[in-house]
Design a protein around this motif. Structure first.
Motif, PDB file in Angstrom:
ATOM      1  N   ARG A 114     -15.775   5.288  -3.192  1.00 23.09           N
ATOM      2  CA  ARG A 114     -15.033   4.208  -2.548  1.00 23.09           C
ATOM      3  C   ARG A 114     -14.891   4.472  -1.046  1.00 23.09           C
ATOM      4  O   ARG A 114     -14.636   5.588  -0.612  1.00 23.09           O
ATOM      5  CB  ARG A 114     -13.655   4.083  -3.199  1.00 23.09           C
ATOM      6  CG  ARG A 114     -12.889   2.830  -2.818  1.00 23.09           C
ATOM      7  CD  ARG A 114     -11.710   2.590  -3.740  1.00 23.09           C
ATOM      8  NE  ARG A 114     -10.776   3.692  -3.807  1.00 23.09           N
ATOM      9  CZ  ARG A 114     -10.672   4.521  -4.850  1.00 23.09           C
ATOM     10  NH1 ARG A 114     -11.451   4.370  -5.906  1.00 23.09           N
ATOM     11  NH2 ARG A 114      -9.795   5.505  -4.849  1.00 23.09           N
ATOM     12  N   LYS A 115     -15.058   3.422  -0.266  1.00 15.40           N
ATOM     13  CA  LYS A 115     -15.005   3.554   1.190  1.00 15.40           C
ATOM     14  C   LYS A 115     -13.565   3.686   1.666  1.00 15.40           C
ATOM     15  O   LYS A 115     -12.674   2.982   1.193  1.00 15.40           O
ATOM     16  CB  LYS A 115     -15.655   2.342   1.868  1.00 15.40           C
ATOM     17  CG  LYS A 115     -17.143   2.210   1.594  1.00 15.40           C
ATOM     18  CD  LYS A 115     -17.688   0.940   2.214  1.00 15.40           C
ATOM     19  CE  LYS A 115     -19.163   0.746   1.876  1.00 15.40           C
ATOM     20  NZ  LYS A 115     -19.680  -0.532   2.407  1.00 15.40           N
ATOM     21  N   GLY A 116     -13.341   4.587   2.616  1.00 19.37           N
ATOM     22  CA  GLY A 116     -12.018   4.779   3.198  1.00 19.37           C
ATOM     23  C   GLY A 116     -11.761   3.796   4.326  1.00 19.37           C
ATOM     24  O   GLY A 116     -12.499   2.824   4.506  1.00 19.37           O
ATOM     25  N   PRO A 117     -10.732   4.019   5.118  1.00 24.22           N
ATOM     26  CA  PRO A 117     -10.378   3.092   6.204  1.00 24.22           C
ATOM     27  C   PRO A 117     -11.413   3.113   7.322  1.00 24.22           C
ATOM     28  O   PRO A 117     -12.137   4.093   7.508  1.00 24.22           O
ATOM     29  CB  PRO A 117      -9.030   3.625   6.686  1.00 24.22           C
ATOM     30  CG  PRO A 117      -9.034   5.076   6.315  1.00 24.22           C
ATOM     31  CD  PRO A 117      -9.800   5.160   5.036  1.00 24.22           C
ATOM     32  N   ARG A 128      -4.972  -0.018   8.906  1.00 22.46           N
ATOM     33  CA  ARG A 128      -5.737   1.088   8.329  1.00 22.46           C
ATOM     34  C   ARG A 128      -5.846   0.923   6.811  1.00 22.46           C
ATOM     35  O   ARG A 128      -6.926   1.042   6.237  1.00 22.46           O
ATOM     36  CB  ARG A 128      -5.065   2.420   8.682  1.00 22.46           C
ATOM     37  CG  ARG A 128      -5.791   3.647   8.135  1.00 22.46           C
ATOM     38  CD  ARG A 128      -5.126   4.927   8.659  1.00 22.46           C
ATOM     39  NE  ARG A 128      -5.716   6.119   8.067  1.00 22.46           N
ATOM     40  CZ  ARG A 128      -6.859   6.667   8.467  1.00 22.46           C
ATOM     41  NH1 ARG A 128      -7.530   6.123   9.465  1.00 22.46           N
ATOM     42  NH2 ARG A 128      -7.331   7.749   7.876  1.00 22.46           N
ATOM     43  N   TRP A 140       0.817  -1.222   0.000  1.00 24.07           N
ATOM     44  CA  TRP A 140       0.000   0.000   0.000  1.00 24.07           C
ATOM     45  C   TRP A 140       0.854   1.276   0.000  1.00 24.07           C
ATOM     46  O   TRP A 140       0.613   2.200   0.767  1.00 24.07           O
ATOM     47  CB  TRP A 140      -0.967  -0.006   1.181  1.00 24.07           C
ATOM     48  CG  TRP A 140      -1.969  -1.109   1.073  1.00 24.07           C
ATOM     49  CD1 TRP A 140      -2.932  -1.245   0.110  1.00 24.07           C
ATOM     50  CD2 TRP A 140      -2.077  -2.261   1.919  1.00 24.07           C
ATOM     51  NE1 TRP A 140      -3.640  -2.418   0.315  1.00 24.07           N
ATOM     52  CE2 TRP A 140      -3.147  -3.046   1.418  1.00 24.07           C
ATOM     53  CE3 TRP A 140      -1.401  -2.699   3.060  1.00 24.07           C
ATOM     54  CZ2 TRP A 140      -3.540  -4.242   2.019  1.00 24.07           C
ATOM     55  CZ3 TRP A 140      -1.788  -3.885   3.645  1.00 24.07           C
ATOM     56  CH2 TRP A 140      -2.835  -4.646   3.134  1.00 24.07           C
ATOM     57  N   ASN A 174      -4.636   2.334  -2.231  1.00 20.14           N
ATOM     58  CA  ASN A 174      -5.931   2.451  -2.895  1.00 20.14           C
ATOM     59  C   ASN A 174      -6.261   3.901  -3.213  1.00 20.14           C
ATOM     60  O   ASN A 174      -6.901   4.187  -4.225  1.00 20.14           O
ATOM     61  CB  ASN A 174      -7.037   1.868  -1.998  1.00 20.14           C
ATOM     62  CG  ASN A 174      -6.926   0.361  -1.859  1.00 20.14           C
ATOM     63  OD1 ASN A 174      -6.940  -0.359  -2.844  1.00 20.14           O
ATOM     64  ND2 ASN A 174      -6.800  -0.115  -0.628  1.00 20.14           N
ATOM     65  N   ASN A 175      -5.822   4.798  -2.342  1.00 22.87           N
ATOM     66  CA  ASN A 175      -6.231   6.197  -2.434  1.00 22.87           C
ATOM     67  C   ASN A 175      -5.016   7.137  -2.460  1.00 22.87           C
ATOM     68  O   ASN A 175      -3.893   6.723  -2.200  1.00 22.87           O
ATOM     69  CB  ASN A 175      -7.134   6.548  -1.256  1.00 22.87           C
ATOM     70  CG  ASN A 175      -8.348   5.642  -1.187  1.00 22.87           C
ATOM     71  OD1 ASN A 175      -9.117   5.548  -2.138  1.00 22.87           O
ATOM     72  ND2 ASN A 175      -8.515   4.939  -0.067  1.00 22.87           N
ATOM     73  N   GLU A 201      -9.356  -0.422   4.093  1.00 20.30           N
ATOM     74  CA  GLU A 201      -9.923   0.391   3.015  1.00 20.30           C
ATOM     75  C   GLU A 201     -10.583  -0.507   1.961  1.00 20.30           C
ATOM     76  O   GLU A 201     -10.176  -1.651   1.754  1.00 20.30           O
ATOM     77  CB  GLU A 201      -8.832   1.210   2.319  1.00 20.30           C
ATOM     78  CG  GLU A 201      -8.231   2.307   3.159  1.00 20.30           C
ATOM     79  CD  GLU A 201      -7.126   3.047   2.417  1.00 20.30           C
ATOM     80  OE1 GLU A 201      -6.925   4.227   2.686  1.00 20.30           O
ATOM     81  OE2 GLU A 201      -6.466   2.425   1.558  1.00 20.30           O
ATOM     82  N   GLU A 202     -11.575   0.046   1.279  1.00 24.94           N
ATOM     83  CA  GLU A 202     -12.160  -0.681   0.157  1.00 24.94           C
ATOM     84  C   GLU A 202     -11.156  -0.685  -0.990  1.00 24.94           C
ATOM     85  O   GLU A 202     -10.508   0.322  -1.278  1.00 24.94           O
ATOM     86  CB  GLU A 202     -13.454  -0.011  -0.287  1.00 24.94           C
ATOM     87  CG  GLU A 202     -14.164  -0.779  -1.385  1.00 24.94           C
ATOM     88  CD  GLU A 202     -15.525  -0.187  -1.735  1.00 24.94           C
ATOM     89  OE1 GLU A 202     -16.373  -0.943  -2.258  1.00 24.94           O
ATOM     90  OE2 GLU A 202     -15.740   1.013  -1.480  1.00 24.94           O
TER      91      GLU A 202
END
Length: 535
Positions: free
Chosen positions: A492-495, A504, A214, A245-246, A508-509
């Motif tokens: 998109r869903k966060g942590p 964390r 990540w 992811n983000n 996440e998604e």
């Protein structure tokens, strides 16, 4: 003379009685097969030429991903075939819509083109070797991440090596599963991709790395690019979850989507076979693709033993203890299940589908490997939903022969049928479920019902223990709990709040489960005088 006459009359009567008995038995058998078909009675129909595999020449022109809307759902076409009309029977059209109609996509559509400032790949600083680890979809995610990493560190990507040591023991190469030339050509303006290292570098020393999980752009630009000072080759030992992811640059996120949904196309023979299975499933009418993760590896990994015999539970415990990279050994199965962390059993799936309102003659495609325990654990689901299909039922032995003993290729067939289904339901949130859900979101937010397992098992147990008898009340609770879990557009869903460190990021998604907002944009209604219309 009189005796002979009576004997002749008796024989005639006996013949007529036997003939009537045979007719009655035949009619009863025919009636029972049509109304209550068993799994063994549902055979592959005699499909016309439209449902045959294409020739080698035709393979080059086949693609199951051309249309965002499946042909049977295009405007002006009735999605109900004659067979599905028989299945729906007297059900109201409004009920039909509730079961099959996808949620509004709010006019979101793919937007993966690079920005105006995006440039072709610069001069390569070296080569990136990648070992893609895990099953098919874990490898898909990893390969797409490594495309982005190659862009970040300005490397030439060598076609990745696929995992041959995972649970499935599949010896397939990249070109066996994916269209290698298509992959290279589509990414030509993003990353240089070659099939092999140059001969002069075959024995050159490599900088072997296990990229940090990540990670953002800074990690690769600051730490990994230093390897170019002493080596021409960087070798990544793992590919899964190596990018965050983000909070990555927009062009990098869009590149991941181009890699995943445009470049990483399956090999022609897999696409052709997948399209054939889709066409055959559609001949039964609208269908559900059920990713039934009640498989040996998943149950052993998760430690879930619901509905298993003591001998089966012990076999899975031994497998878990003997698999070194599965770090958690002692698992409380009941606790796991109560938290919603176990795959739904076939019996729980049957309960769930019934609660949602799907009739017993709904066509269902099982997108999975062998169910652990076989028919003994499938009996309840089959009794409720006898129209259960699979690769093995829809295709002949000869048609499937090229894919046998190749787990990744068989999984690719299930992937195609799942992406193209009217409704996709995963019994567990593994990599296959995440990949298919994300792809279906990308293709217009096709209906994907993600089971709220924690609620489902609680209500299922109450029904089993006779502490809750109102079936209508149970059904309404299940329906209400899943109104917002059907694939409609959302960010998109966060942590999860309160998690720290790697947990964390892990909470996440996944980017590949929901590529919104970076790769899905809301279409604006064009003005009357606008010459360019987005289609």
């Amino acid at each position: 003379m009189q005796k002979r006459r009576w004997r002749w009359i008796s024989l005639n009567l006996l013949r007529k009685l036997l003939m009537y008995a045979v007719c009655v038995i035949a009619l009863v058998a025919l009636f029972s097969v049509h109304l209550f078909p068993s799994s063994s009675s549902i055979k592959v129909p005699n499909f016309s030429d439209a449902f045959k595999l294409p020739t080698q020449h035709e393979l080059k022109h086949q693609s199951w991903t051309r249309e965002l809307t499946p042909p049977h759902l295009s405007k002006g076409k009735d999605p109900l075939s004659s067979h599905s009309r028989q299945l729906v029977g007297a059900r109201e059209i409004s009920d039909y819509d509730k079961l099959w109609k996808r949620s509004s996509n709010s006019k979101f559509e793919p937007c993966i083109e690079p920005s105006a400032n995006y440039t072709p790949p610069g001069e390569s600083r070296g080569y990136l070797l990648v070992h893609a680890n895990g099953g098919l979809n874990q490898m898909r995610f990893g390969i797409c991440d490594m495309v982005a990493v190659a862009r970040i560190i300005n490397a030439t990507l060598v076609i990745p090596e696929l995992d041959k040591k995972s649970f499935w023991q599949d010896n397939s190469h990249f070109s066996d599963v994916f269209d290698e030339d298509h992959f290279i050509n589509v990414l030509a303006n993003d990353v240089r991709v070659v099939k092999k290292l140059p001969k002069e570098l075959a024995t050159a020393s490599k900088s072997k790395k296990e990229f940090r999980s990540w990670s953002g752009v800074e990690y690769y630009e600051d730490e990994i690019t230093n390897s170019w000072l002493n080596h021409q080759i960087i070798q990544a030992s793992k590919s899964d979850s190596r990018l965050a992811n983000n909070y990555l640059p927009l062009d990098i996120q869009k590149l991941r989507c181009r890699a995943c949904y445009e470049a990483l196309r399956f090999a022609p023979r897999i696409e052709a076979m997948g399209k054939l299975l889709v066409d055959r499933m559609r001949s039964y009418g609208p269908y559900i693709a059920l990713h039934l993760r009640f498989e040996k590896d998943m149950l052993a990994f998760s430690g879930c033993t619901q509905e298993l015999s003591p001998a089966e539970a012990e076999e899975l415990r031994m497998l878990r203890n003997n698999t070194d990279n599965w770090k958690i050994k002692d698992i409380d199965s009941k606790e796991q299940r109560s938290k919603g962390e176990c795959p739904l059993t076939p019996k729980e799936v049957g309960f769930f589908l019934s609660a949602l309102g799907y009739p017993s003659n709904t066509p269902i495609y099982i997108a999975a490997g062998e169910t652990y325990g076989g028919d003994s654990h499938m009996a309840y689901l089959l009794s409720r939903y006898p129209y259960i299909m699979s690769k093995e039922k829809l295709a002949t032995v000869e048609e499937l022969q090229p894919f046998i003993n190749h787990g990744s290729q068989l999984a690719a067939l299930d992937y195609i049928v799942s992406v193209e289904s009217n409704v996709f339901i995963p019994s567990y949130s593994g990599n296959m479920a995440k990949a298919v859900e994300g792809h279906r979101r990308f293709l217009g937010h096709r209906k994907t019902i993600v089971p709220f397992r924690k609620i489902i098992v609680r209500l299922f147990d109450k029904l089993e223990n006779a502490t809750l008898k109102e079936r209508n009340k149970i059904s309404s609770q299940i329906i209400d709990a899943h109104k917002k879990r059907q694939g409609s557009p959302r960010k998109r869903k966060g942590p999860i709040s309160g998690t720290r460190g790697m947990d964390r990021f892990r909470s996440e998604e996944s980017f590949y489960t929901n590529p919104k907002p970076e790769c899905l944009c809301q279409r604006e209604t064009p003005n009357v005088n606008t010459s360019h219309i987005i289609r």
